[in-house]
Design a protein around this motif. Structure first.
Motif, PDB file in Angstrom:
ATOM      1  N   ALA A   1       0.827  -1.214   0.000  1.00 19.78           N
ATOM      2  CA  ALA A   1       0.000   0.000   0.000  1.00 19.78           C
ATOM      3  C   ALA A   1       0.857   1.258   0.000  1.00 19.78           C
ATOM      4  CB  ALA A   1      -0.933  -0.022   1.211  1.00 19.78           C
ATOM      5  N   LEU A   2       1.960   1.236   0.733  1.00 18.03           N
ATOM      6  CA  LEU A   2       2.833   2.410   0.780  1.00 18.03           C
ATOM      7  C   LEU A   2       3.478   2.687  -0.577  1.00 18.03           C
ATOM      8  CD1 LEU A   2       4.597   1.974   4.242  1.00 18.03           C
ATOM      9  CD2 LEU A   2       2.845   3.646   3.621  1.00 18.03           C
ATOM     10  N   HIS A   3       3.670   1.655  -1.353  1.00 17.36           N
ATOM     11  CA  HIS A   3       4.278   1.834  -2.672  1.00 17.36           C
ATOM     12  C   HIS A   3       3.230   1.921  -3.768  1.00 17.36           C
ATOM     13  CE1 HIS A   3       8.380   1.598  -1.334  1.00 17.36           C
ATOM     14  NE2 HIS A   3       8.047   0.591  -0.563  1.00 17.36           N
ATOM     15  N   SER A   4       1.987   2.122  -3.385  1.00 25.06           N
ATOM     16  CA  SER A   4       0.884   2.340  -4.307  1.00 25.06           C
ATOM     17  C   SER A   4       0.759   1.190  -5.295  1.00 25.06           C
ATOM     18  CB  SER A   4       1.085   3.681  -5.002  1.00 25.06           C
ATOM     19  OG  SER A   4      -0.024   4.018  -5.777  1.00 25.06           O
ATOM     20  N   TRP A   5       0.455   1.508  -6.509  1.00 25.02           N
ATOM     21  CA  TRP A   5       0.202   0.477  -7.523  1.00 25.02           C
ATOM     22  C   TRP A   5       1.439  -0.353  -7.812  1.00 25.02           C
ATOM     23  CZ3 TRP A   5       2.856   0.427 -12.095  1.00 25.02           C
ATOM     24  CH2 TRP A   5       3.567   1.589 -12.406  1.00 25.02           C
TER      25      TRP A   5
ATOM     26  N   GLY B   1       3.697  -1.326  -5.681  1.00 27.98           N
ATOM     27  CA  GLY B   1       3.779  -2.332  -4.624  1.00 27.98           C
ATOM     28  C   GLY B   1       2.850  -3.502  -4.891  1.00 27.98           C
ATOM     29  N   TRP B   2       1.653  -3.195  -5.333  1.00 26.32           N
ATOM     30  CA  TRP B   2       0.703  -4.256  -5.654  1.00 26.32           C
ATOM     31  C   TRP B   2       1.166  -5.043  -6.873  1.00 26.32           C
ATOM     32  CZ3 TRP B   2      -2.158  -5.817  -1.963  1.00 26.32           C
ATOM     33  CH2 TRP B   2      -2.593  -4.927  -0.980  1.00 26.32           C
TER      34      TRP B   2
ATOM     35  N   SER C   1      10.086   9.382 -12.203  1.00 27.36           N
ATOM     36  CA  SER C   1      10.111   8.583 -10.970  1.00 27.36           C
ATOM     37  C   SER C   1      10.479   7.132 -11.278  1.00 27.36           C
ATOM     38  CB  SER C   1       8.771   8.658 -10.242  1.00 27.36           C
ATOM     39  OG  SER C   1       7.735   8.151 -11.065  1.00 27.36           O
TER      40      SER C   1
END
Length: 167
Positions: free
Chosen positions: A29-33, A35-36, A108
């Protein structure tokens, strides 16, 4: 007394598992999409390994050396994702902090998501191949989707290389 020790050990193991799952979810979740996406990659790697193992057992061809080769192959892909991530970090640092190199946007990451997506598609294709060899019918549209995503990942990689070379 022994029963209490076993129950306590089981409770401790459950808490450790719950904490591990919670930690993975939090990191994703901290790494947003992205991470998923990485979690999806890990899941497809595990499923592919399991499917390959099941197929080998079904065919009475399971071999510990082949299983190790498969694990080494997966370790190599994890290293490649790590290199893509480090390259993204390096490019981001250079492009966002060197005044002579200006882009109309803030960089990024590009390589890591493309590499991870390519590996996910490869794993999904391998899972489908294993399922087909086990006797499951595979819808043609599934094969078409995976082929299309693979081509798009490779095209994105070529486009990013061309843009990098032009600059």
């Amino acid at each position: 007394m022994m029963h209490c020790e076993v129950k306590t050990l089981m409770d401790t193991e459950m808490m450790e598992k719950a904490a591990g799952v919670g930690m993975v979810g939090l990191l994703a979740a901290l790494h947003s999409w992205l991470g998923w996406l990485v979690l999806l990659y890990a899941g497809t790697m595990a499923l592919d390994y399991a499917a390959g193992t099941a197929l080998a057992i079904k065919n009475h061809a399971w071999s510990s050396s082949k299983a190790r080769q498969g694990l080494w192959h997966k370790c190599g892909s994890i290293l490649t994702v790590g290199v893509a991530t480090l390259t993204d970090i390096l490019l981001g640092l250079i492009l966002n902090n060197v005044p002579q190199l200006r882009l109309p946007f803030s960089y990024s990451n590009l390589l890591c998501p493309v590499v991870v997506t390519w590996y996910i598609v490869s794993e999904l294709g391998s899972i489908l191949e294993n399922a087909a060899e086990m006797g499951a019918p595979i819808p043609r549209f599934m094969k078409n989707v995976l082929e299309k995503v693979t081509k798009e990942c490779e095209a994105a990689s070529k486009t990013s290389r061309k843009k990098t070379i032009q600059k």
